[in-house]
Design a protein around this motif. Structure first.
Motif, PDB file in Angstrom:
ATOM      1  N   THR A 177      16.701  48.571  32.473  1.00 42.84           N
ATOM      2  CA  THR A 177      16.426  50.002  32.527  1.00 42.84           C
ATOM      3  C   THR A 177      15.067  50.308  31.926  1.00 42.84           C
ATOM      4  O   THR A 177      14.784  49.926  30.798  1.00 42.84           O
ATOM      5  CB  THR A 177      17.493  50.762  31.713  1.00 42.84           C
ATOM      6  OG1 THR A 177      18.769  50.319  32.122  1.00 42.84           O
ATOM      7  CG2 THR A 177      17.374  52.259  31.940  1.00 42.84           C
ATOM      8  N   THR A 215      14.568  54.701  35.606  1.00 44.42           N
ATOM      9  CA  THR A 215      15.167  53.941  36.710  1.00 44.42           C
ATOM     10  C   THR A 215      15.749  52.651  36.171  1.00 44.42           C
ATOM     11  O   THR A 215      15.219  52.052  35.243  1.00 44.42           O
ATOM     12  CB  THR A 215      14.094  53.557  37.741  1.00 44.42           C
ATOM     13  OG1 THR A 215      13.291  54.689  38.003  1.00 44.42           O
ATOM     14  CG2 THR A 215      14.736  53.075  39.028  1.00 44.42           C
ATOM     15  N   ASN A 272      18.819  52.108  40.671  1.00 40.36           N
ATOM     16  CA  ASN A 272      19.784  53.129  40.277  1.00 40.36           C
ATOM     17  C   ASN A 272      19.078  54.183  39.431  1.00 40.36           C
ATOM     18  O   ASN A 272      18.470  53.871  38.423  1.00 40.36           O
ATOM     19  CB  ASN A 272      20.889  52.442  39.454  1.00 40.36           C
ATOM     20  CG  ASN A 272      21.935  53.418  38.981  1.00 40.36           C
ATOM     21  OD1 ASN A 272      22.022  54.539  39.474  1.00 40.36           O
ATOM     22  ND2 ASN A 272      22.732  53.000  38.022  1.00 40.36           N
ATOM     23  N   LYS A 273      19.117  55.437  39.901  1.00 38.40           N
ATOM     24  CA  LYS A 273      18.484  56.486  39.110  1.00 38.40           C
ATOM     25  C   LYS A 273      19.517  57.357  38.418  1.00 38.40           C
ATOM     26  O   LYS A 273      19.182  58.265  37.678  1.00 38.40           O
ATOM     27  CB  LYS A 273      17.604  57.357  40.017  1.00 38.40           C
ATOM     28  CG  LYS A 273      16.530  56.562  40.713  1.00 38.40           C
ATOM     29  CD  LYS A 273      15.304  57.396  40.984  1.00 38.40           C
ATOM     30  CE  LYS A 273      14.353  57.226  39.874  1.00 38.40           C
ATOM     31  NZ  LYS A 273      13.335  57.973  39.529  1.00 38.40           N
ATOM     32  N   ASP A 274      20.785  57.072  38.686  1.00 38.55           N
ATOM     33  CA  ASP A 274      21.836  57.904  38.132  1.00 38.55           C
ATOM     34  C   ASP A 274      22.249  57.354  36.778  1.00 38.55           C
ATOM     35  O   ASP A 274      23.348  56.820  36.616  1.00 38.55           O
ATOM     36  CB  ASP A 274      23.022  57.888  39.117  1.00 38.55           C
ATOM     37  CG  ASP A 274      24.134  58.801  38.657  1.00 38.55           C
ATOM     38  OD1 ASP A 274      25.277  58.572  39.101  1.00 38.55           O
ATOM     39  OD2 ASP A 274      23.861  59.709  37.852  1.00 38.55           O
ATOM     40  N   ILE A 275      21.332  57.420  35.818  1.00 42.47           N
ATOM     41  CA  ILE A 275      21.622  56.808  34.526  1.00 42.47           C
ATOM     42  C   ILE A 275      21.337  57.780  33.396  1.00 42.47           C
ATOM     43  O   ILE A 275      20.613  58.744  33.567  1.00 42.47           O
ATOM     44  CB  ILE A 275      20.739  55.572  34.283  1.00 42.47           C
ATOM     45  CG1 ILE A 275      19.260  55.955  34.440  1.00 42.47           C
ATOM     46  CG2 ILE A 275      21.109  54.450  35.216  1.00 42.47           C
ATOM     47  CD1 ILE A 275      18.325  54.871  34.009  1.00 42.47           C
ATOM     48  N   ARG A 276      21.932  57.481  32.261  1.00 43.32           N
ATOM     49  CA  ARG A 276      21.672  58.269  31.068  1.00 43.32           C
ATOM     50  C   ARG A 276      21.023  57.321  30.083  1.00 43.32           C
ATOM     51  O   ARG A 276      21.653  56.385  29.624  1.00 43.32           O
ATOM     52  CB  ARG A 276      23.010  58.755  30.505  1.00 43.32           C
ATOM     53  CG  ARG A 276      23.014  60.191  30.093  1.00 43.32           C
ATOM     54  CD  ARG A 276      24.415  60.527  29.616  1.00 43.32           C
ATOM     55  NE  ARG A 276      25.143  61.283  30.598  1.00 43.32           N
ATOM     56  CZ  ARG A 276      24.978  62.599  30.796  1.00 43.32           C
ATOM     57  NH1 ARG A 276      24.102  63.263  30.105  1.00 43.32           N
ATOM     58  NH2 ARG A 276      25.685  63.225  31.709  1.00 43.32           N
ATOM     59  N   ASP A 290      30.545  56.564  28.602  1.00 41.53           N
ATOM     60  CA  ASP A 290      30.315  57.698  29.497  1.00 41.53           C
ATOM     61  C   ASP A 290      31.026  57.411  30.809  1.00 41.53           C
ATOM     62  O   ASP A 290      30.402  57.099  31.816  1.00 41.53           O
ATOM     63  CB  ASP A 290      28.801  57.843  29.702  1.00 41.53           C
ATOM     64  CG  ASP A 290      28.455  59.051  30.555  1.00 41.53           C
ATOM     65  OD1 ASP A 290      27.382  59.035  31.176  1.00 41.53           O
ATOM     66  OD2 ASP A 290      29.264  59.993  30.599  1.00 41.53           O
ATOM     67  N   GLN A 303      13.150  65.325  41.238  1.00 44.58           N
ATOM     68  CA  GLN A 303      12.830  64.647  42.491  1.00 44.58           C
ATOM     69  C   GLN A 303      11.490  65.130  43.041  1.00 44.58           C
ATOM     70  O   GLN A 303      10.643  64.329  43.434  1.00 44.58           O
ATOM     71  CB  GLN A 303      13.953  64.912  43.518  1.00 44.58           C
ATOM     72  CG  GLN A 303      13.884  64.018  44.740  1.00 44.58           C
ATOM     73  CD  GLN A 303      14.314  62.604  44.462  1.00 44.58           C
ATOM     74  OE1 GLN A 303      13.586  61.841  43.841  1.00 44.58           O
ATOM     75  NE2 GLN A 303      15.495  62.232  44.921  1.00 44.58           N
TER      76      GLN A 303
END
Lengths: 396, 192
Positions: A277, A298, A310-314, A329, B129
């Motif tokens: 990450t 990212t 994967n951009k859906d991260i915390r 999470d 975005q």
């Protein structure tokens, strides 16, 4: 009486060159009547270059970093307070909502003690992980490290290896040509450590991990090899820094190339994928013939099928371990247990079908195993402990 | 949360409100402290310390301005104390102390910090975005097709994001400051 925010809002429009209504015009004019203030506006807001410089400064201030900083400050300046209460406030509002739905946090915060399952007393020797590691020098000699180790440990070529403040530091001596000497820092389950390399790069090593690196950097690349999980804060340098990611059997899992940046790599064998990450800067991830460059925020996921982005991260979740926290999470129980087993150095087995519900919440890694296992109790999951083996069963 | 809700939350020591307040004021406070002590790391330390005193504060706040005043005043005092300690080491510090001990001057610094922050926030509000697309096309110089591949979007979507970004920036910073926006985006997307 005009409010301060009305004045600021009018000034914003003025700076943008938008037309102002009468009220706004008045606010701006009376603000600018003061010479010192008019001077400040001319100097910082009507000088394009200066405005740019000031905006650059303000944009360089990271809120995420600030939150972590605050958390550290609160933890180290603790007065008497309910344990765990203060730590959660800075989590983003949306997650706070999720947390109130998560059973675990409710139990911890309210301490209502409505657990129905009998709590098994945990054997006294299951302590949380500690700042410990083993350092293997270039000649094979192994030095045990812990948070109390202090002072010069060895000389490797012209580089001095020192320990202070619970971390390893490499102080470079005069530049030396010739082959590089390598050191390896290793942590077993229940250990974690931090090291500063001779180029100023800082590497945090999680439990059950290792990193091999040259004691001094020369030539046209800075190359290290890692296993397990590590967080890298690489010093900016024209010479590229390369991380070779390996499995515990030294199989190549991928390679990261950077010049100056911050990123986390999770490459544990028992995780389904290698996850790298990027927090700041730039990284290039390569595996086999595939290669990808990513921007901050990212994650590169590497499996036997190849690479995905994967951009859906915390980010807070991924780097929570550096602040010594667990951050769940939506993790399933197996994911939670994989993390606990490495930190507390326990083995985990499941009786029957493991429960599928997601876990949410944060808890300090400094807590003992018993507090952390309250998560299971709150979710009506029964467990038993024998020695260092934890068995999880679902209570219907 | 509205400002009124935040204040109510702060007065009740509600964690969610404290978090939202932090996000609202942190950068301004750090900028302010940084300019006072002329050192970013020290500025951050001072801002964090002062924010934590708010968490402990026993009395009630009437509104958001009251809170901000509290924060800025506490930070100002902490900065002056910090500078005084540092003074023995460094004469530049004496200059800073003299400058900011005058109420006038630190109040002007506060104005500057708040205004700067407002301008910055307008740009930051660009959806992630759109921001990324704008940055990749305008600063990095990728074509729409290349951006589409990098982000996993269709070229059409990429074009829309780009257009939206232009519009938002134009309204956020004004026509003549568009070039500032370009660099800001560059910074905003490599930071938080």
């Amino acid at each position: 009486m005009p409010s301060r925010s009305d004045i600021i809002a009018a000034l914003v429009k003025h700076v943008r060159g938008e037309s102002l209504d009468t009220g706004e015009r008045e606010l701006v004019d009376s603000f600018l009547e003061d010479n010192a203030r008019r001077q400040m506006m001319d100097q910082y807001f009507f000088n394009q270059d200066q405005l740019l410089a000031e905006l650059e400064v303000i944009s360089s201030i990271s809120i995420e970093e600030g939150k972590q900083h605050l958390q550290h400050y609160l933890l180290t300046h603790k007065k008497v307070r309910r344990i765990g209460y203060r730590k959660y406030w800075w989590i983003a509002a949306s997650l706070a909502l999720l947390l109130t739905m998560g059973v675990f946090v409710t139990t911890l915060l309210k301490k209502t003690g409505t657990t129905e399952t009998a709590t098994q007393p945990i054997p006294a020797d299951i302590k949380p992980g500690a700042f410990k590691a083993s350092l293997t020098l270039s000649n094979g000699r192994i030095i045990g490290l812990d948070s109390l180790t202090l002072g010069e440990l060895a000389k490797q070529g012209t580089t001095t290896v020192m320990a202070r403040d619970g971390q390893l530091v490499y102080e470079p001596g005069e530049a030396q040509k010739g082959s590089s000497l390598y050191n390896t820092l290793t942590t077993t389950n229940g250990e974690t450590f931090k090291t500063t390399l001779s180029d100023g790069s800082v590497i945090y090593l999680n439990a059950g991990s290792s990193i091999t690196y040259p004691v001094s950097f020369s030539g046209n690349e800075r190359r290290v090899t890692m296993k397990g999980e590590a967080y890298f804060s690489i010093a900016k340098n024209d010479i590229p820094f390369i991380v070779d990611i390996q499995s515990s059997t030294s199989e190549q899992q991928g390679q990261i190339t950077v010049t100056g940046t911050q990123f986390n790599v999770n490459a544990y064998d028992d995780e389904p994928a290698v996850r790298s990450t990027l927090v700041e800067g730039r990284i290039k991830f390569a595996k086999g013939s595939q290669q990808v460059s990513v921007i901050p925020g990212t994650q590169v996921i590497s499996t036997s099928d190849g690479l995905t982005i994967n951009k859906d991260i915390r980010i807070e979740k991924i780097v929570a371990w550096i602040s010594n926290d667990f951050y769940f999470d939506g993790d399933n129980i197996q994911s939670v247990m994989r993390q606990l087993s490495k930190w507390y150095n326990i083995e985990v087995a499941y009786k029957g079908t493991p429960p599928t519900e997601p876990f949410y919440g944060m808890i300090s890694r400094k807590r003992d195993l018993q507090s952390v296992l309250q998560i299971l109790e709150a979710a009506h999951i029964q467990y038993s402990i024998e020695g260092r083996k934890l068995t999880v069963a679902v209570l219907k | 949360m509205t400002d009124a809700q935040i204040i109510e939350g702060i007065n009740n020591k509600d964690q969610a409100a404290q978090g939202i307040l932090f996000e609202k004021v942190y950068r301004e406070l750090v900028y302010f402290a940084y300019r006072m002590v002329d050192n970013m790391e020290e500025g951050k330390d001072l801002a964090i310390r002062c924010f934590s005193t708010l968490l402990e504060y026993q009395r009630e706040f009437a509104d958001i301005e009251h809170v901000k005043n509290f924060l800025f005043t506490t930070t100002k005092n902490a900065c002056i104390n910090h500078l005084r300690k540092r003074q023995r080491v460094n004469s530049h510090t004496t200059e800073l102390i003299q400058r900011y001990s005058t109420t006038e001057n630190w109040e002007i610094l506060m104005d500057r910090a708040e205004l700067l922050h407002e301008l910055y926030r307008a740009v930051e509000q660009l959806p992630a975005q759109s921001r990324t697309v704008f940055k990749l096309t305008q600063i990095e110089g990728f074509s729409y097709h290349e951006v589409a591949t990098i982000l996993g979007l269709s070229p059409h979507t990429v074009r829309n994001h780009n257009a939206r970004a232009f519009e938002l920036l134009r309204s956020a910073l004004g026509e003549r400051k568009l070039h500032i926006a370009l660099l800001l985006l560059h910074l905003a997307s490599t930071g938080n």
